[in-house]
Design an enzyme around this catalytic site. Structure first.
Site, PDB file in Angstrom:
ATOM      1  N   GLU A  58      -0.958   1.370  -5.470  1.00 40.50           N
ATOM      2  CA  GLU A  58      -0.688   0.154  -4.723  1.00 40.50           C
ATOM      3  C   GLU A  58      -0.786  -1.083  -5.613  1.00 40.50           C
ATOM      4  OE1 GLU A  58      -3.673   0.036  -1.649  1.00 40.50           O
ATOM      5  OE2 GLU A  58      -3.958   2.205  -1.814  1.00 40.50           O
TER       6      GLU A  58
ATOM      7  N   HIS B 193       0.848  -1.202   0.000  1.00 39.24           N
ATOM      8  CA  HIS B 193       0.000   0.000   0.000  1.00 39.24           C
ATOM      9  C   HIS B 193       0.883   1.253   0.000  1.00 39.24           C
ATOM     10  CE1 HIS B 193      -3.038   2.823   0.982  1.00 39.24           C
ATOM     11  NE2 HIS B 193      -3.504   2.329   2.101  1.00 39.24           N
TER      12      HIS B 193
END
Length: 284
Positions: A257, A159
């Site tokens: 991400e 992320h």
């Protein structure tokens, strides 16, 4: 424009070792100082919090203030063994246990090409390994091995919070024609041209190949590759408040991400492995 909070470790004129443990905001952090790059990992979550090749601006954003306990906002959190909310246990933490637990650093080495690190976490009948190669570019590889005797479900993400000059002056290319899902509007979508995120964005795309994050304020482009088998998630909260982040920090990042299993969880047979990768380089 705020300085990255972890650049404080590099203020001294004294020569640092390549790898050195420090204590910062109640966390153990590994400070890396190599001729090609500077970087900082947190033992909690094996989270890469800072990465900066020599003579460049930082590539990753990190919040200035961290909570006393809980997840650190910024860098590249490892979301595992689920991404987002748990599908059945509402009281369990969003994005899984991995970013909340201390990992073991099994190996760290350096050479003329940069540094390599191997982090590992054992959790019940799971083993997850994070391999990092940092130098003039950034490469993270996540490998999960399911060690139970029964099948299991998995979702995961790397992320990444990318540091930018101004969220209003960035554009993401490489998604033209890509199909995906827009979570803010709750509908399927198809990207037309460059993607701009000012005002808020939460889209998941199925695409292959590099994306280019064009940062006009800093006059640079980062080429980001989420791999051939992962979804690409593009996220920014827009004007919505974000826990632990001040208003003047909100325009300094955008998330691009690598994620897998977010829509339909991956099913792993006993002994099966799942892989996820995230790579970045400076565009030419």
């Amino acid at each position: 424009m705020h300085e990255h909070p972890l650049q404080r470790f590099y203020k001294s004129l004294r020569k640092r070792p390549v790898f050195a443990w420090e204590r910062y905001q109640m966390r153990d952090v590994l400070v890396i100082d190599h001729p090609l790059c500077q970087a900082v990992f947190s033992r909690q979550g094996a989270q890469l919090l800072h990465f900066q090749p020599r003579d460049q601006k930082p590539w990753l954003w990190c919040a200035a203030k961290w909570p006393h306990v809980g997840a650190i906002r910024g860098g590249v959190p490892v979301c595992w063994p689920w991404y987002g909310r748990h599908p059945s246990e509402n009281a369990w933490p969003s994005h899984g246990w991995a970013r909340l637990l201390d990992w073991k650093l099994l190996d760290s080495s350096s050479d003329d090409d940069g540094v390599r690190l191997h982090w590992q976490l054992q959790l019940c009948d799971w083993q997850v390994d994070l391999h990092a190669h940092l130098g003039e570019r950034m490469e993270l590889r996540l490998c999960t091995e399911h060690q139970d005797s029964l099948p299991c479900q998995l979702s995961q993400a790397l992320h990444a919070y990318w540091r930018i000059g101004d969220v209003g002056e960035v554009a993401l290319s490489g998604l033209d024609g890509a199909h995906g899902y827009d979570h803010l509007n709750r509908q399927v979508c198809q990207q037309d041209g460059e993607l701009r995120v000012e005002g808020g964005c939460q889209r998941v795309f199925q695409q292959e190949g590099e994306l280019q994050l064009k940062d006009h304020a800093w006059q640079r482009a980062l080429c980001i590759d989420t791999g051939d088998d992962a979804d690409t998630v593009v996220w920014h909260p827009g004007s919505r408040p974000l826990l632990g982040v001040s208003w003047n920090e909100m325009g300094e990042f955008v998330c691009v991400e690598a994620a897998s299993g977010g829509t339909d969880s991956l099913s792993l047979a006993p002994g099966q492995k799942a892989h996820l990768s995230l790579q970045a380089r400076v565009g030419v």
